[in-house]
Motif scaffolding. Sequence first.
Motif, mmCIF file in Angstrom:
data_model
loop_
_atom_site.group_PDB
_atom_site.id
_atom_site.type_symbol
_atom_site.label_atom_id
_atom_site.label_comp_id
_atom_site.label_asym_id
_atom_site.label_seq_id
_atom_site.Cartn_x
_atom_site.Cartn_y
_atom_site.Cartn_z
ATOM 1 N N ASN A 137 0.928 -1.258 -0.089
ATOM 2 C CA ASN A 137 -0.081 0.103 -0.028
ATOM 3 C C ASN A 137 0.800 1.313 0.056
ATOM 4 O O ASN A 137 1.433 1.556 0.932
ATOM 5 C CB ASN A 137 -0.820 0.131 1.298
ATOM 6 C CG ASN A 137 -2.093 0.986 1.243
ATOM 7 O OD1 ASN A 137 -1.988 1.937 0.247
ATOM 8 N ND2 ASN A 137 -2.858 1.095 2.223
ATOM 9 N N TYR A 138 0.873 1.982 -1.055
ATOM 10 C CA TYR A 138 1.708 3.261 -1.430
ATOM 11 C C TYR A 138 1.084 4.429 -0.577
ATOM 12 O O TYR A 138 1.577 5.269 -0.599
ATOM 13 C CB TYR A 138 1.864 3.347 -2.557
ATOM 14 C CG TYR A 138 3.036 2.589 -3.262
ATOM 15 C CD1 TYR A 138 4.212 2.460 -3.100
ATOM 16 C CD2 TYR A 138 2.550 1.274 -4.015
ATOM 17 C CE1 TYR A 138 5.052 1.772 -3.659
ATOM 18 C CE2 TYR A 138 3.584 0.451 -4.494
ATOM 19 C CZ TYR A 138 4.681 0.659 -4.016
ATOM 20 O OH TYR A 138 5.763 -0.104 -4.716
ATOM 21 N N LYS A 139 -0.254 4.407 -0.141
ATOM 22 C CA LYS A 139 -0.745 5.377 0.462
ATOM 23 C C LYS A 139 -0.260 5.866 1.503
ATOM 24 O O LYS A 139 0.322 6.941 1.889
ATOM 25 C CB LYS A 139 -2.351 5.083 0.789
ATOM 26 C CG LYS A 139 -3.138 6.136 1.184
ATOM 27 C CD LYS A 139 -4.642 5.708 1.332
ATOM 28 C CE LYS A 139 -4.997 4.505 1.786
ATOM 29 N NZ LYS A 139 -6.439 4.421 2.073
ATOM 30 N N VAL B 21 5.083 13.132 2.178
ATOM 31 C CA VAL B 21 4.408 14.600 2.211
ATOM 32 C C VAL B 21 4.778 15.101 3.408
ATOM 33 O O VAL B 21 5.294 16.230 3.318
ATOM 34 C CB VAL B 21 2.890 14.571 1.812
ATOM 35 C CG1 VAL B 21 2.482 15.873 2.160
ATOM 36 C CG2 VAL B 21 2.770 14.101 0.388
ATOM 37 N N VAL B 22 4.636 14.489 4.502
ATOM 38 C CA VAL B 22 4.911 15.088 5.748
ATOM 39 C C VAL B 22 6.214 15.474 6.003
ATOM 40 O O VAL B 22 6.594 16.459 6.349
ATOM 41 C CB VAL B 22 4.484 14.068 6.737
ATOM 42 C CG1 VAL B 22 5.169 14.464 8.331
ATOM 43 C CG2 VAL B 22 2.876 13.820 6.811
ATOM 44 N N LEU C 55 2.276 12.944 14.093
ATOM 45 C CA LEU C 55 1.818 13.230 12.662
ATOM 46 C C LEU C 55 1.708 11.814 12.003
ATOM 47 O O LEU C 55 0.817 11.319 11.479
ATOM 48 C CB LEU C 55 2.118 14.462 12.016
ATOM 49 C CG LEU C 55 1.587 14.689 10.913
ATOM 50 C CD1 LEU C 55 0.269 15.291 11.252
ATOM 51 C CD2 LEU C 55 2.514 16.073 10.229
ATOM 52 N N MET C 56 2.769 10.979 11.917
ATOM 53 C CA MET C 56 2.805 9.796 11.089
ATOM 54 C C MET C 56 1.652 8.882 11.805
ATOM 55 O O MET C 56 1.159 8.210 11.202
ATOM 56 C CB MET C 56 4.256 9.335 11.080
ATOM 57 C CG MET C 56 5.009 10.036 10.278
ATOM 58 S SD MET C 56 6.647 8.998 10.300
ATOM 59 C CE MET C 56 7.820 10.457 9.597
ATOM 60 N N PHE C 57 1.520 8.759 13.513
ATOM 61 C CA PHE C 57 0.699 8.064 13.776
ATOM 62 C C PHE C 57 -0.746 8.438 13.698
ATOM 63 O O PHE C 57 -1.513 7.697 13.236
ATOM 64 C CB PHE C 57 0.925 8.111 15.506
ATOM 65 C CG PHE C 57 0.064 7.173 16.331
ATOM 66 C CD1 PHE C 57 0.336 5.769 15.987
ATOM 67 C CD2 PHE C 57 -0.758 7.775 17.122
ATOM 68 C CE1 PHE C 57 -0.407 4.871 16.743
ATOM 69 C CE2 PHE C 57 -1.499 6.965 17.980
ATOM 70 C CZ PHE C 57 -1.257 5.670 17.833
ATOM 71 N N CYS C 58 -0.843 9.590 13.546
ATOM 72 C CA CYS C 58 -2.018 10.080 13.160
ATOM 73 C C CYS C 58 -2.449 9.918 11.541
ATOM 74 O O CYS C 58 -3.839 9.425 11.397
ATOM 75 C CB CYS C 58 -2.187 11.811 12.924
ATOM 76 S SG CYS C 58 -2.409 12.413 14.684
ATOM 77 N N CYS D 97 -2.309 16.116 6.276
ATOM 78 C CA CYS D 97 -1.055 16.418 6.402
ATOM 79 C C CYS D 97 -0.363 18.040 6.362
ATOM 80 O O CYS D 97 0.431 18.483 6.799
ATOM 81 C CB CYS D 97 -0.125 15.571 5.048
ATOM 82 S SG CYS D 97 -0.211 14.032 5.243
ATOM 83 N N PHE D 98 -1.457 18.650 5.660
ATOM 84 C CA PHE D 98 -0.991 20.131 5.571
ATOM 85 C C PHE D 98 -1.615 20.865 6.774
ATOM 86 O O PHE D 98 -1.329 22.072 6.914
ATOM 87 C CB PHE D 98 -1.952 20.852 4.190
ATOM 88 C CG PHE D 98 -1.379 20.215 2.924
ATOM 89 C CD1 PHE D 98 0.045 20.618 2.520
ATOM 90 C CD2 PHE D 98 -2.119 19.555 2.217
ATOM 91 C CE1 PHE D 98 0.380 20.356 1.497
ATOM 92 C CE2 PHE D 98 -1.391 19.220 0.945
ATOM 93 C CZ PHE D 98 -0.376 19.627 0.541
#
Length: 161
Positions: free
Chosen positions: A6-8, A15-16, A90-93, A119-120
Amino acid sequence: MIKIKNYKFLCAISVVVSFYLLIIFYFNYLDFSLFRSDVAWYWDDSLNWQRPFNKYHLPLYPFVIAAFRFCTVDLLPPLFIMMIINIISLMFCIFLLDRIFMLTGIDKKLSMIGIALFCFWPFVGIVYVAYPLADTFTIAIFLAGYFFLFSKKIRLSSVFL
């Protein structure tokens, strides 16, 4: 070799990281200091975690900063420690949002758009007086609660919510 199904999630993380690098360059170029106001209060609260906390802030984020400082033997600068906590949060989110979207059956394209828009979110601080440094950590806690709520683990979700 690692196979990625999964590349999502990988796309959202890139992006982050890219935008955090951009914002670090932006703040260094404009000589903007993040270490003031609320950020300085959080650091001060983490240095004195034994005494009662600031009445305007919740005590968990300064305690996490103090724990992280203890684990790194106080070798890292304050802003770097708080940015690492935010990037991990943020990665956990992003991970939790992906799981919540899967549990609720939202279309994959819509979930990718939702994750990209999320992410923004940290960049709202560019135009604010106070940069929202601790908000990402708090949002991660709420998203964990919502994830457990959607997973039908009510008692566990009540811990986070």
